[in-house]
Write a protein that holds these residues in place. Structure first.
Motif, PDB file in Angstrom:
ATOM      1  N   SER A 118       2.794   6.202  20.034  1.00  0.00           N
ATOM      2  CA  SER A 118       3.286   5.644  21.280  1.00  0.00           C
ATOM      3  C   SER A 118       3.402   4.158  21.305  1.00  0.00           C
ATOM      4  CB  SER A 118       2.108   6.133  22.586  1.00  0.00           C
ATOM      5  OG  SER A 118       2.552   5.648  23.678  1.00  0.00           O
ATOM      6  N   HIS A 119       2.466   3.408  20.911  1.00  0.00           N
ATOM      7  CA  HIS A 119       2.682   1.815  20.668  1.00  0.00           C
ATOM      8  C   HIS A 119       4.090   1.737  19.942  1.00  0.00           C
ATOM      9  CE1 HIS A 119      -1.896   1.216  21.241  1.00  0.00           C
ATOM     10  NE2 HIS A 119      -1.299   1.533  22.341  1.00  0.00           N
ATOM     11  N   GLN A 178       7.014   2.095  22.219  1.00  0.00           N
ATOM     12  CA  GLN A 178       7.397   1.305  23.217  1.00  0.00           C
ATOM     13  C   GLN A 178       7.620  -0.148  22.494  1.00  0.00           C
ATOM     14  OE1 GLN A 178       3.554   1.370  25.341  1.00  0.00           O
ATOM     15  NE2 GLN A 178       3.687   3.370  25.770  1.00  0.00           N
ATOM     16  N   LEU A 179       7.220  -0.715  21.417  1.00  0.00           N
ATOM     17  CA  LEU A 179       7.445  -1.607  20.949  1.00  0.00           C
ATOM     18  C   LEU A 179       8.871  -1.832  20.512  1.00  0.00           C
ATOM     19  CD1 LEU A 179       6.069  -4.419  19.871  1.00  0.00           C
ATOM     20  CD2 LEU A 179       5.754  -3.220  17.504  1.00  0.00           C
ATOM     21  N   SER A 202      10.660   6.077  24.215  1.00  0.00           N
ATOM     22  CA  SER A 202      10.432   5.243  25.265  1.00  0.00           C
ATOM     23  C   SER A 202      11.702   4.437  25.496  1.00  0.00           C
ATOM     24  CB  SER A 202       9.314   4.098  24.745  1.00  0.00           C
ATOM     25  OG  SER A 202       8.008   4.800  24.364  1.00  0.00           O
ATOM     26  N   THR A 216       8.784  -2.287  11.545  1.00  0.00           N
ATOM     27  CA  THR A 216       7.920  -1.388  12.323  1.00  0.00           C
ATOM     28  C   THR A 216       7.427  -0.230  11.554  1.00  0.00           C
ATOM     29  OG1 THR A 216       8.942  -2.119  14.122  1.00  0.00           O
ATOM     30  CG2 THR A 216       7.709  -0.195  14.542  1.00  0.00           C
ATOM     31  N   ALA A 247       0.591  -5.188  17.744  1.00  0.00           N
ATOM     32  CA  ALA A 247       0.631  -3.778  18.437  1.00  0.00           C
ATOM     33  C   ALA A 247       0.377  -2.470  17.431  1.00  0.00           C
ATOM     34  CB  ALA A 247       2.113  -3.452  19.008  1.00  0.00           C
ATOM     35  N   ILE A 248       0.732  -2.657  16.128  1.00  0.00           N
ATOM     36  CA  ILE A 248       0.461  -1.843  15.278  1.00  0.00           C
ATOM     37  C   ILE A 248      -0.594  -1.885  14.383  1.00  0.00           C
ATOM     38  CG2 ILE A 248       1.904  -0.547  13.418  1.00  0.00           C
ATOM     39  CD1 ILE A 248       3.383  -0.301  15.780  1.00  0.00           C
ATOM     40  N   ASP A 257      -5.479   2.750  14.315  1.00  0.00           N
ATOM     41  CA  ASP A 257      -5.893   3.463  15.678  1.00  0.00           C
ATOM     42  C   ASP A 257      -5.847   4.747  15.695  1.00  0.00           C
ATOM     43  OD1 ASP A 257      -6.612   3.690  18.447  1.00  0.00           O
ATOM     44  OD2 ASP A 257      -5.267   2.086  19.124  1.00  0.00           O
ATOM     45  N   GLU A 289       4.167 -10.105  17.010  1.00  0.00           N
ATOM     46  CA  GLU A 289       4.044  -9.087  18.116  1.00  0.00           C
ATOM     47  C   GLU A 289       3.840  -7.637  17.599  1.00  0.00           C
ATOM     48  OE1 GLU A 289       6.410  -7.515  22.246  1.00  0.00           O
ATOM     49  OE2 GLU A 289       7.131  -9.088  21.081  1.00  0.00           O
ATOM     50  N   ARG A 293      -2.046   7.343  19.672  1.00  0.00           N
ATOM     51  CA  ARG A 293      -1.443   6.222  20.332  1.00  0.00           C
ATOM     52  C   ARG A 293      -0.856   5.238  19.365  1.00  0.00           C
ATOM     53  NH1 ARG A 293      -7.246   3.746  22.295  1.00  0.00           N
ATOM     54  NH2 ARG A 293      -5.890   1.997  22.995  1.00  0.00           N
ATOM     55  N   LEU A 294      -1.009   5.335  18.166  1.00  0.00           N
ATOM     56  CA  LEU A 294      -0.005   4.268  17.418  1.00  0.00           C
ATOM     57  C   LEU A 294       1.453   4.775  17.359  1.00  0.00           C
ATOM     58  CD1 LEU A 294      -1.729   3.837  13.917  1.00  0.00           C
ATOM     59  CD2 LEU A 294      -0.641   2.297  15.509  1.00  0.00           C
TER      60      LEU A 294
END
Length: 339
Positions: A106-107, A110-111, A231, A328, A95-96, A99, A91, A103-104
């Protein structure tokens, strides 16, 4: 500091408290510790641990709960970090992906929130300071001077300087000429580094104006409130340890809105290697007294550019949160460094 028996009982107590959220008694410790000890012996060890400040007794219960000092010892010496499940690893990798940087960020935030069910925060890569094209001074009144800064990109910033004495037009022109001739094309961090020795050689009555201009200019063009994305703050409303005190929650959410203190705390982590854990009052930020912050720096092309972290209660599954933050951070660094 503690013998193996005391360490085992403290580790068991903290693990049971994290899992169940209830004060832990002698019977539970006897069942889960794997030690063959009498209830009286366990109570004696618990009494010693309480005297040392590692655990405490809530008034309404015969059991004990860990203190911030107990959590600190647990995280530093007793914790067994659990490898992430393959599904969680997949996961995070999914997600990472390379990009757009924003956006990275932010992702990633959130992750972190989704995987831990706490608040996830990521400080974005710092923008480099702009280079200075020109500086001007304009007298506004006796001891108020307008500092005008023009950057190489054409951006104009103004700051008002309050001085100890009045400067005449010729002095202001002299000061501006000196800065423009010697430091055009540099940013204020570079100017500050080079100007200290040179200021000593100037007339002492000009050093105050120069120092004030450099400090104010640095503040004007710096991104003083670090850009970060947070987030999952609402997850903390579901955490019983925090939601039982609404005043504390309000102060915590005020911290998220105000941002400066939290940015400074996360910035500390950017100077460390690997994951850092701030437990309760260790952060030095009052709204986080009942919280822990698990943070790690991330790099782009070998340079630390930001920090990621998770904010949750002190009663969190550190053995799971720490590897989530660590992995992460590494994957975010790889994605941002990708060509």
């Amino acid at each position: 500091m503690l013998d193996r028996r005391a360490q085992t009982l403290l580790k068991t107590l903290i693990e049971r408290y994290i899992a169940e959220g209830q004060p832990v008694g002698s019977r539970t410790l006897s069942k889960f510790s794997g030690l063959e000890l009498s209830p009286a012996t366990i109570r004696n060890v618990m009494s010693d641990l309480e005297e040392l400040g590692f655990i405490s007794s809530p008034h309404t219960s015969a059991g004990r709960i860990p203190t911030a000092r107990g959590y600190r010892l647990f995280v530093d010496s007793l914790l067994t970090v659990r490898p992430l499940a393959q599904a969680e690893l997949s996961e995070i990798r999914g997600a990472i992906q390379p990009d757009q940087p924003q956006r990275l960020i932010s992702h990633a935030s959130q992750l972190l929130s989704e995987l831990t069910q706490f608040a996830g925060v990521v400080i974005a890569p710092r923008r480099s300071q702009p280079k200075i094209r020109q500086i001007e001074f304009l007298a506004l009144s006796d001891k108020r001077i307008l500092l005008i800064i023009v950057t190489e990109s054409g951006d104009v910033q103004n700051r008002i300087l309050f001085t100890q004495r009045t400067y005449g037009p010729s002095e202001l022109t002299e000061a501006a000429n000196y800065l423009n001739q010697n430091f055009a094309g540099l940013d204020f961090q570079q100017i500050r580094g080079r100007v200290q020795d040179e200021l000593r050689q100037l007339r002492t009555d000009m050093t105050e104006l120069m120092s004030a201009a450099i400090a104010a200019g640095n503040e004007a063009v710096s991104d003083t409130s670090a850009q970060y994305v947070i987030s999952g703050e609402r997850n903390l409303l579901e955490v019983a340890d925090l939601s039982s005190n609404m005043d504390r929650l309000r102060r915590l959410f005020g911290l998220f809105e105000q941002r400066t203190s939290l940015s400074q705390l996360l910035d500390l982590s950017s100077h460390a290697e690997g994951v850092q854990v701030f437990i309760g009052g260790e952060s030095g930020i009052a709204p986080l007294d009942e919280c822990s912050v698990v943070a790690a720096p991330y790099e782009v092309d070998g340079q630390v550019v930001g920090t990621i972290g998770v904010i949750g209660p002190t009663r969190m599954a550190y053995e799971r949160v720490i590897p989530i933050v660590d992995i992460t951070a590494k994957l975010l660094a790889n994605a941002l460094s990708a060509p």
